[in-house]
Motif scaffolding. Structure first.
Motif, mmCIF file in Angstrom:
data_model
loop_
_atom_site.group_PDB
_atom_site.id
_atom_site.type_symbol
_atom_site.label_atom_id
_atom_site.label_comp_id
_atom_site.label_asym_id
_atom_site.label_seq_id
_atom_site.Cartn_x
_atom_site.Cartn_y
_atom_site.Cartn_z
ATOM 1 N N GLY A 46 0.767 -1.235 0.000
ATOM 2 C CA GLY A 46 0.000 0.000 0.000
ATOM 3 C C GLY A 46 0.800 1.287 0.000
ATOM 4 O O GLY A 46 0.215 2.367 0.002
ATOM 5 N N ALA A 47 2.129 1.208 -0.014
ATOM 6 C CA ALA A 47 2.967 2.413 0.037
ATOM 7 C C ALA A 47 3.347 2.867 -1.373
ATOM 8 O O ALA A 47 3.402 2.072 -2.306
ATOM 9 N N ASP A 48 3.593 4.168 -1.509
ATOM 10 C CA ASP A 48 3.997 4.741 -2.795
ATOM 11 C C ASP A 48 5.492 5.016 -2.883
ATOM 12 O O ASP A 48 6.005 5.283 -3.950
ATOM 13 N N VAL A 49 6.179 4.993 -1.734
ATOM 14 C CA VAL A 49 7.608 5.294 -1.699
ATOM 15 C C VAL A 49 8.374 3.979 -1.577
ATOM 16 O O VAL A 49 8.103 3.182 -0.677
ATOM 17 N N PRO A 50 9.333 3.744 -2.478
ATOM 18 C CA PRO A 50 10.078 2.489 -2.417
ATOM 19 C C PRO A 50 10.949 2.380 -1.166
ATOM 20 O O PRO A 50 11.467 3.379 -0.670
ATOM 21 N N VAL A 51 11.097 1.146 -0.675
ATOM 22 C CA VAL A 51 11.939 0.880 0.499
ATOM 23 C C VAL A 51 13.225 0.161 0.105
ATOM 24 O O VAL A 51 14.080 -0.082 0.952
ATOM 25 N N GLY A 52 13.369 -0.175 -1.166
ATOM 26 C CA GLY A 52 14.574 -0.832 -1.640
ATOM 27 C C GLY A 52 14.629 -0.823 -3.155
ATOM 28 O O GLY A 52 13.612 -0.594 -3.823
#
Length: 138
Positions: A46-52
């Protein structure tokens, strides 16, 4: 966890916090437009900002064929230890196999324990000591 292939400059620049420095749009466009260059992004549900992210470049040689060079892998510190790196590596490896690469390789500092753990957990084998020699043109 969702792994998606980056296809737009906006996706790449949104991952700028994961890179060593800010992504420059003209370089991001060139990377995305160059055949054999690949970049995957990892997102929390559900997030729009990548974590990797992981980037790879296909290299070819007349007597060896095509192999994938795992150029860079990064996972935001607060998301490490959850399998994100392994999932990104597996996505790039699957693409490499799909594209007919005979193998994949990465250079890593021997004291980079988190990177070594991620690569090994994704099935990489250590082939011993490695020296990296570089030329700087800037």
């Amino acid at each position: 966890m969702e792994i998606r292939r980056a296809t737009t400059v906006a996706e790449v620049t949104a991952a700028g916090h994961l890179f060593d420095g800010p992504a420059r749009p003209e370089w991001a466009r060139r990377f995305l437009d160059t055949p054999g260059h690949h970049l995957f992004l990892a997102y929390e549900e559900g997030a729009d900002v990548p974590v990797g992210f992981i980037s790879g470049v296909e290299t070819i040689h007349p007597d060896k064929g095509v192999e994938m060079f795992l150029y860079e892998l990064a996972v935001a510190e607060e998301h490490r230890g959850r399998g994100t790196g392994r999932a990104l590596i597996q996505a790039l490896a699957a693409l490499a196999e799909e594209r007919g690469c005979y193998g994949m390789w990465v250079g890593v500092d021997t004291d980079n324990d988190p990177a070594l753990a991620a690569y090994r957990s994704a099935g990489a084998r250590d082939e011993g000591e490695f020296s990296s020699l570089n030329w700087s043109f800037r």
